[in-house]
Design a protein around this motif. Sequence first.
Motif, short mmCIF file in Angstrom:
data_model
loop_
_atom_site.label_atom_id
_atom_site.label_comp_id
_atom_site.label_asym_id
_atom_site.label_seq_id
_atom_site.Cartn_x
_atom_site.Cartn_y
_atom_site.Cartn_z
N MET A 34 34.17 24.12 7.69
CA MET A 34 32.80 24.61 7.55
C MET A 34 32.52 25.08 6.14
O MET A 34 31.37 25.04 5.67
CB MET A 34 32.56 25.75 8.55
N LYS A 35 33.55 25.52 5.42
CA LYS A 35 33.34 26.00 4.05
C LYS A 35 32.96 24.87 3.10
O LYS A 35 32.59 25.14 1.95
CB LYS A 35 34.58 26.72 3.55
N ASP A 36 33.05 23.62 3.56
CA ASP A 36 32.65 22.49 2.73
C ASP A 36 31.18 22.14 2.91
O ASP A 36 30.71 21.13 2.37
CB ASP A 36 33.49 21.25 3.08
N TYR A 37 30.45 22.97 3.66
CA TYR A 37 29.05 22.69 3.97
C TYR A 37 28.13 23.83 3.55
O TYR A 37 28.53 24.98 3.50
CB TYR A 37 28.88 22.46 5.47
N THR A 38 26.88 23.46 3.29
CA THR A 38 25.81 24.44 3.16
C THR A 38 24.91 24.25 4.39
O THR A 38 24.89 23.18 5.00
CB THR A 38 24.99 24.23 1.88
N TRP A 39 24.15 25.28 4.74
CA TRP A 39 23.31 25.17 5.93
C TRP A 39 22.23 26.25 5.90
O TRP A 39 22.22 27.14 5.05
CB TRP A 39 24.14 25.32 7.21
N THR A 40 21.29 26.12 6.85
CA THR A 40 20.25 27.13 7.00
C THR A 40 20.42 27.80 8.36
O THR A 40 20.87 27.17 9.33
CB THR A 40 18.84 26.52 6.90
N SER A 41 20.07 29.06 8.43
CA SER A 41 20.19 29.83 9.66
C SER A 41 18.88 30.56 9.93
O SER A 41 18.18 30.97 8.99
CB SER A 41 21.32 30.86 9.56
N HIS A 42 18.58 30.71 11.20
CA HIS A 42 17.39 31.47 11.61
C HIS A 42 17.79 32.42 12.74
O HIS A 42 18.42 32.00 13.70
CB HIS A 42 16.28 30.53 12.08
N GLU A 43 17.44 33.67 12.58
CA GLU A 43 17.83 34.69 13.58
C GLU A 43 16.59 35.43 14.07
O GLU A 43 15.79 35.90 13.27
CB GLU A 43 18.81 35.67 12.94
N GLU A 249 18.88 35.63 19.07
CA GLU A 249 19.07 34.18 19.04
C GLU A 249 19.26 33.72 17.60
O GLU A 249 18.45 34.04 16.72
CB GLU A 249 17.88 33.47 19.66
N THR A 250 20.32 32.97 17.37
CA THR A 250 20.61 32.44 16.04
C THR A 250 20.76 30.93 16.13
O THR A 250 21.42 30.42 17.04
CB THR A 250 21.91 33.04 15.47
N THR A 251 20.13 30.23 15.22
CA THR A 251 20.27 28.76 15.16
C THR A 251 20.78 28.37 13.77
O THR A 251 20.47 29.03 12.77
CB THR A 251 18.94 28.04 15.44
N TRP A 252 21.56 27.30 13.75
CA TRP A 252 22.08 26.76 12.50
C TRP A 252 21.63 25.31 12.39
O TRP A 252 21.68 24.57 13.37
CB TRP A 252 23.60 26.79 12.47
N SER A 253 21.19 24.89 11.22
CA SER A 253 20.70 23.52 11.06
C SER A 253 20.83 23.11 9.59
O SER A 253 21.21 23.91 8.73
CB SER A 253 19.24 23.40 11.52
N GLY A 254 20.47 21.84 9.33
CA GLY A 254 20.45 21.36 7.95
C GLY A 254 21.80 21.35 7.28
O GLY A 254 21.89 21.58 6.06
N TYR A 255 22.86 21.06 8.03
CA TYR A 255 24.19 21.02 7.42
C TYR A 255 24.25 19.91 6.38
O TYR A 255 23.88 18.77 6.63
CB TYR A 255 25.25 20.77 8.49
N ARG A 256 24.73 20.26 5.19
CA ARG A 256 24.91 19.29 4.11
C ARG A 256 26.28 19.48 3.49
O ARG A 256 26.69 20.59 3.22
CB ARG A 256 23.82 19.47 3.04
N LYS A 257 26.96 18.38 3.27
CA LYS A 257 28.29 18.44 2.66
C LYS A 257 28.15 18.94 1.23
O LYS A 257 27.31 18.45 0.47
CB LYS A 257 28.93 17.05 2.69
N PHE A 258 28.95 19.93 0.90
CA PHE A 258 28.91 20.50 -0.44
C PHE A 258 29.94 19.81 -1.32
O PHE A 258 31.09 19.65 -0.92
CB PHE A 258 29.20 22.00 -0.39
N HIS A 259 29.53 19.39 -2.51
CA HIS A 259 30.44 18.74 -3.44
C HIS A 259 30.82 19.71 -4.55
O HIS A 259 29.97 20.45 -5.06
CB HIS A 259 29.79 17.49 -4.05
N VAL A 260 32.07 19.71 -4.92
CA VAL A 260 32.55 20.69 -5.90
C VAL A 260 31.86 20.55 -7.25
O VAL A 260 31.83 21.49 -8.04
CB VAL A 260 34.08 20.56 -6.10
N ASP A 261 31.28 19.39 -7.52
CA ASP A 261 30.63 19.22 -8.80
C ASP A 261 29.14 19.58 -8.73
O ASP A 261 28.40 19.43 -9.69
CB ASP A 261 30.79 17.79 -9.31
N SER A 262 28.69 20.06 -7.56
CA SER A 262 27.30 20.46 -7.42
C SER A 262 27.06 21.76 -8.19
O SER A 262 27.94 22.58 -8.35
CB SER A 262 26.95 20.69 -5.94
#
Length: 268
Positions: A34-43, A249-262
């Motif tokens: 999971m640490k290789d991803y960025t994401w959005t959360s809504h609570e 209620e918490t939702t997670w979405s928009g998972y994107r793979k994070f690249h070390v050169d980002s």
Amino acid sequence: MLFVPLSLLLHAEDNPREIVRKTIELDQTNWVRMKDYTWTSHETTRHRDSQGKITSTDSKAWETIILFGRPYHKTTERHGKALSEDEQKKEQSKIDRATAKLERESAEERRSHLADYEKEREKNRVFLREIPDAFDFRLDGEDKIDGRDAWVIHASPKPGFQPKHGDAQAFKKVAGKIWIDKTEFQWVKVEAQTIDTISWGLCLARLNPGAKLLFEQTRVNDEVWLPKREVVSGSGRIAVLKKVSEEQETTWSGYRKFHVDSKIVSSQ
């Protein structure tokens, strides 16, 4: 990547405890990935009165981004509304300051901080390894979720279970069901309920029987299963005198793979 012996996979269907044991090990692997991803959360938190009527609602949303291997939160909404331009600038400024500070770290300092972070991550998850020994499991049949076949396994507290980790104490007072993907041995859904009072901090906080948990995961990039939705509801006390009843209620979405050169750059 975690290696799962073929012999265990072949015999797992005969034993719901072994199915669950396998999912716990894979869950630990998901947590690492999971640490290789960025994401959005809504609570969203809904406060209720003694009759169960909603009295107020709070909500917030944030982006989780990765800076040099560590996650940072960037608030994007409060109370259902996007942040004002000034608030957005303040949030971006926090990220910019964190980035600048991390860039000034030496290689040795960075390794040390990352090691501390990983140690804390492991500490927060290690109690889950006690689940296979904490419950009696029963295979309740099969179900289909999002087009995928899943086992349905009932779990009830195992008499005589002695937890090794403090956070595992709660397992003695929880029962529920787990939906497990039959192909990948991953948790798809969990429904749980407290069957006795759970206390924390010398009983300064208490959760009453009947509190409920719903947790769902989703398959991401055909390589990992990550949180999708969690709903926790119940009543109890905080600081002995304050009664509370709420649903979060918490939702997670928009998972994107994070690249070390980002690079994280200001949007302003």
